[in-house]
Design an enzyme around this catalytic site. Sequence first.
Site, PDB file in Angstrom:
ATOM      1  N   LYS A 174     -35.457  -1.542 -21.407  1.00  0.00           N
ATOM      2  CA  LYS A 174     -34.012  -1.766 -21.250  1.00  0.00           C
ATOM      3  C   LYS A 174     -33.733  -2.232 -19.826  1.00  0.00           C
ATOM      4  O   LYS A 174     -33.818  -1.453 -18.874  1.00  0.00           O
ATOM      5  CB  LYS A 174     -33.218  -0.476 -21.506  1.00  0.00           C
ATOM      6  CG  LYS A 174     -31.716  -0.779 -21.520  1.00  0.00           C
ATOM      7  CD  LYS A 174     -30.880   0.414 -21.165  1.00  0.00           C
ATOM      8  CE  LYS A 174     -30.159   0.318 -19.848  1.00  0.00           C
ATOM      9  NZ  LYS A 174     -29.366  -0.862 -19.565  1.00  0.00           N
ATOM     10  N   GLU A 249     -38.258   6.565  -9.940  1.00  0.00           N
ATOM     11  CA  GLU A 249     -38.174   5.905  -8.624  1.00  0.00           C
ATOM     12  C   GLU A 249     -36.694   5.802  -8.302  1.00  0.00           C
ATOM     13  O   GLU A 249     -35.969   5.042  -8.945  1.00  0.00           O
ATOM     14  CB  GLU A 249     -38.780   4.498  -8.681  1.00  0.00           C
ATOM     15  CG  GLU A 249     -40.255   4.446  -8.992  1.00  0.00           C
ATOM     16  CD  GLU A 249     -41.131   4.875  -7.834  1.00  0.00           C
ATOM     17  OE1 GLU A 249     -40.603   5.105  -6.733  1.00  0.00           O
ATOM     18  OE2 GLU A 249     -42.338   5.003  -8.055  1.00  0.00           O
ATOM     19  N   CYS A 283     -33.789  -0.708  -2.430  1.00  0.00           N
ATOM     20  CA  CYS A 283     -34.017   0.738  -2.317  1.00  0.00           C
ATOM     21  C   CYS A 283     -34.679   1.057  -0.984  1.00  0.00           C
ATOM     22  O   CYS A 283     -34.563   2.165  -0.468  1.00  0.00           O
ATOM     23  CB  CYS A 283     -34.845   1.250  -3.469  1.00  0.00           C
ATOM     24  SG  CYS A 283     -36.339   0.302  -3.698  1.00  0.00           S
ATOM     25  N   GLU A 383     -26.715   7.501   0.179  1.00  0.00           N
ATOM     26  CA  GLU A 383     -27.096   6.108  -0.047  1.00  0.00           C
ATOM     27  C   GLU A 383     -25.848   5.268  -0.322  1.00  0.00           C
ATOM     28  O   GLU A 383     -25.109   5.549  -1.265  1.00  0.00           O
ATOM     29  CB  GLU A 383     -28.053   6.003  -1.241  1.00  0.00           C
ATOM     30  CG  GLU A 383     -28.609   4.597  -1.395  1.00  0.00           C
ATOM     31  CD  GLU A 383     -29.481   4.428  -2.631  1.00  0.00           C
ATOM     32  OE1 GLU A 383     -29.054   4.845  -3.724  1.00  0.00           O
ATOM     33  OE2 GLU A 383     -30.575   3.854  -2.504  1.00  0.00           O
TER      34      GLU A 383
HETATM   35  P1  NAP Z   1     -28.398   3.217 -12.179  1.00  0.00           P
HETATM   36  O1  NAP Z   1     -26.942   3.073 -12.308  1.00  0.00           O
HETATM   37  O2  NAP Z   1     -28.969   4.580 -12.099  1.00  0.00           O
HETATM   38  O3  NAP Z   1     -29.002   2.410 -13.417  1.00  0.00           O
HETATM   39  C1  NAP Z   1     -30.383   2.223 -13.588  1.00  0.00           C
HETATM   40  C2  NAP Z   1     -30.694   1.956 -15.047  1.00  0.00           C
HETATM   41  O4  NAP Z   1     -30.392   3.140 -15.805  1.00  0.00           O
HETATM   42  C3  NAP Z   1     -29.846   0.842 -15.668  1.00  0.00           C
HETATM   43  O5  NAP Z   1     -30.621   0.137 -16.597  1.00  0.00           O
HETATM   44  C4  NAP Z   1     -28.743   1.631 -16.366  1.00  0.00           C
HETATM   45  O6  NAP Z   1     -28.139   0.933 -17.419  1.00  0.00           O
HETATM   46  C5  NAP Z   1     -29.538   2.812 -16.887  1.00  0.00           C
HETATM   47  N1  NAP Z   1     -28.754   3.997 -17.232  1.00  0.00           N
HETATM   48  C6  NAP Z   1     -27.483   4.305 -16.868  1.00  0.00           C
HETATM   49  N2  NAP Z   1     -27.113   5.500 -17.411  1.00  0.00           N
HETATM   50  C7  NAP Z   1     -28.172   5.947 -18.125  1.00  0.00           C
HETATM   51  C8  NAP Z   1     -28.414   7.116 -18.906  1.00  0.00           C
HETATM   52  N3  NAP Z   1     -27.491   8.072 -19.065  1.00  0.00           N
HETATM   53  N4  NAP Z   1     -29.619   7.254 -19.492  1.00  0.00           N
HETATM   54  C9  NAP Z   1     -30.578   6.318 -19.339  1.00  0.00           C
HETATM   55  N5  NAP Z   1     -30.396   5.176 -18.624  1.00  0.00           N
HETATM   56  C10 NAP Z   1     -29.212   5.002 -18.017  1.00  0.00           C
HETATM   57  O7  NAP Z   1     -28.933   2.441 -10.905  1.00  0.00           O
HETATM   58  P2  NAP Z   1     -28.574   0.976 -10.422  1.00  0.00           P
HETATM   59  O8  NAP Z   1     -27.195   0.991  -9.852  1.00  0.00           O
HETATM   60  O9  NAP Z   1     -28.891  -0.001 -11.510  1.00  0.00           O
HETATM   61  O10 NAP Z   1     -29.640   0.744  -9.267  1.00  0.00           O
HETATM   62  C11 NAP Z   1     -29.437   1.126  -7.946  1.00  0.00           C
HETATM   63  C12 NAP Z   1     -30.230   2.377  -7.627  1.00  0.00           C
HETATM   64  O11 NAP Z   1     -31.599   2.164  -7.923  1.00  0.00           O
HETATM   65  C13 NAP Z   1     -30.184   2.727  -6.158  1.00  0.00           C
HETATM   66  O12 NAP Z   1     -30.013   4.116  -6.022  1.00  0.00           O
HETATM   67  C14 NAP Z   1     -31.558   2.313  -5.656  1.00  0.00           C
HETATM   68  O13 NAP Z   1     -31.991   3.007  -4.512  1.00  0.00           O
HETATM   69  C15 NAP Z   1     -32.400   2.614  -6.830  1.00  0.00           C
HETATM   70  N6  NAP Z   1     -33.657   1.886  -6.780  1.00  0.00           N
HETATM   71  C16 NAP Z   1     -34.798   2.582  -6.514  1.00  0.00           C
HETATM   72  C17 NAP Z   1     -36.006   1.913  -6.418  1.00  0.00           C
HETATM   73  C18 NAP Z   1     -37.286   2.650  -6.142  1.00  0.00           C
HETATM   74  O14 NAP Z   1     -38.337   2.116  -6.420  1.00  0.00           O
HETATM   75  N7  NAP Z   1     -37.245   3.862  -5.598  1.00  0.00           N
HETATM   76  C19 NAP Z   1     -36.041   0.531  -6.599  1.00  0.00           C
HETATM   77  C20 NAP Z   1     -34.846  -0.139  -6.860  1.00  0.00           C
HETATM   78  C21 NAP Z   1     -33.663   0.549  -6.958  1.00  0.00           C
HETATM   79  P3  NAP Z   1     -26.813   0.044 -17.178  1.00  0.00           P
HETATM   80  O15 NAP Z   1     -27.211  -1.031 -16.242  1.00  0.00           O
HETATM   81  O16 NAP Z   1     -26.493  -0.438 -18.548  1.00  0.00           O
HETATM   82  O17 NAP Z   1     -25.793   0.981 -16.612  1.00  0.00           O
END
Ligand code: NAP
Length: 492
Positions: A174, A249, A283, A383
């Site tokens: 997904k 992650e 990130c 963050e």
């Molecule tokens: P997010 O809002 O947590 O979403 C990540 C993924 O999870 C998306 O595909 C989202 O779908 C899905 N999701 C949302 N609610 C969910 C649920 N209840 N159950 C399962 N999946 C669900 O994060 P983001 O805003 O896309 O990304 C930014 C974050 O990612 C930042 O905190 C960044 O630091 C972190 N990040 C970490 C790394 C690492 O390697 N440590 C790398 C890159 C990014 P939808 O898009 O449909 O909402």
Amino acid sequence: MVEEYGLYINGKWAESTGEKFFDVTNPANGEVLARFPSGTVEDVHRALEAAKEAFPPWKRTPPAKRGEVVLRAAQILRQRKDELGKLLARENGKIVAEARGEVQEAIDFFEYIAGEGRRLLGETVATELPDKFAMTVRLPVGIAGLITPWNFPIAIPSWKIGAALVSGCTIVFKPASGTPILGARLVSALEDAGLPPGVLNMVTGSGSVVGQEIANHPLVSVISFTGGVDTGKQVYSCGAARLANVGLELGGKNPIILLEDADQDLAMEGILFAAFGTAGQRCTACSRLILHKKIYDEFLDDLVEETEALKVGDPLDPSVDVGPVKGKEQEEKILRYIEIGKEEKAKLLCGGHKLTGDGYDLGHYISPTIFEAKPDMRIAKEEIFGPVLSVLKAGSYEEAVRIANDVEYGLSSSIYTKNVNIAFRAIQDIESGITYINAPTIGAEVQLPFGGVKNTGSGAREAGTTAIDEFTEIKSVYVDYSGRLQKAQITE
Ligand code: NAP
């Protein structure tokens, strides 16, 4: 032209069982780029059935052959790099040089992990009994549920998909709803490379429906999730409820420590790149600069001047340094944090506002922002995920490390110093999964493990030699060729 995409189930681009769609827009100007189905729980079940059917033959396919498909996909991505780089810049908003770099990262990882098909190393181990042989072998965990964020729409999916495929897992993937196009293009490359039907399935749609169902479903043996901490905790508890393997992650609040003996010109370039590259939406972006008091005033003046000179604009314009942030939600969150910074009396040194006027009005542009902050302020602890840098003063190396470690995250970190003893101490002292010496917090290479400590993650590291750990189970095997019952540990 608005491209129409489907779900990808059992080797075919398919319609959803639901009737809803969502649009993907360019954050630079609001242009609608593509339309995707809002997948349903039923769609996830169809994808899981396909992955279940495809698992036994894929598991029996020799790992080297699995790797060959991934290598062919790398070659296809290489041929499409120009087109994909531009598309990524339009979908995500990162400037085109960084977007091309991200496509290259997917190519690099596929090339790297394809070779793992000729290793998948186990161990041979001595046994305590005669005429007995002991070893470990790696077997695929089963069906992998892969959930990815919007900020690296092809690199992060490639890490998860490449490692899962070579390990012998089948997949339900997904992508983030903000940036599913590059994920779909990655799936196309693997389809064109000859991946058998059902091995990789993609269901687009909201996290709370599609993501949640993937995380909850008993057919999913391993969930590999990259995203925010709050979502990660939810996914973790879904996996915990059924004792599935979960790799997380999550976020970061990555520091650069700049000591008084450092090469300041080198550090300046690195800080600008790490704090404002990708509009701070990595990130591993640097969001805290911990600056030694002896060079504090002078360096900060120069930093503000250099930051104000950054060109913000259309990510396809090669002269631009900083593109837009990804959409209205991101923009609002970042501006809210800027307000929080002002309320907690951090000193705003530059930026701090949305850019408006020609070339900006249709997009989501925030001027690169620097605050002088205190370590306990929210802007220095939480963050923000945008072009906002908090600068903190430290009187010594020890104090700098204390400040660096005083957050819930631990992904990337960096120290600039010419003192080799201090540099090596920092490797031990800073709590993070990655430490750079005399280089910024960004720039991971695919052949090293990637991941963090504390609330940045749990489970296996992605990429590098550890990439397959998440997707393989280790089986211990004893072969007794003595022809009699031998009892380990029992001597009488
Ligand atoms: P997010 O809002 O947590 O979403 C990540 C993924 O999870 C998306 O595909 C989202 O779908 C899905 N999701 C949302 N609610 C969910 C649920 N209840 N159950 C399962 N999946 C669900 O994060 P983001 O805003 O896309 O990304 C930014 C974050 O990612 C930042 O905190 C960044 O630091 C972190 N990040 C970490 C790394 C690492 O390697 N440590 C790398 C890159 C990014 P939808 O898009 O449909 O909402």
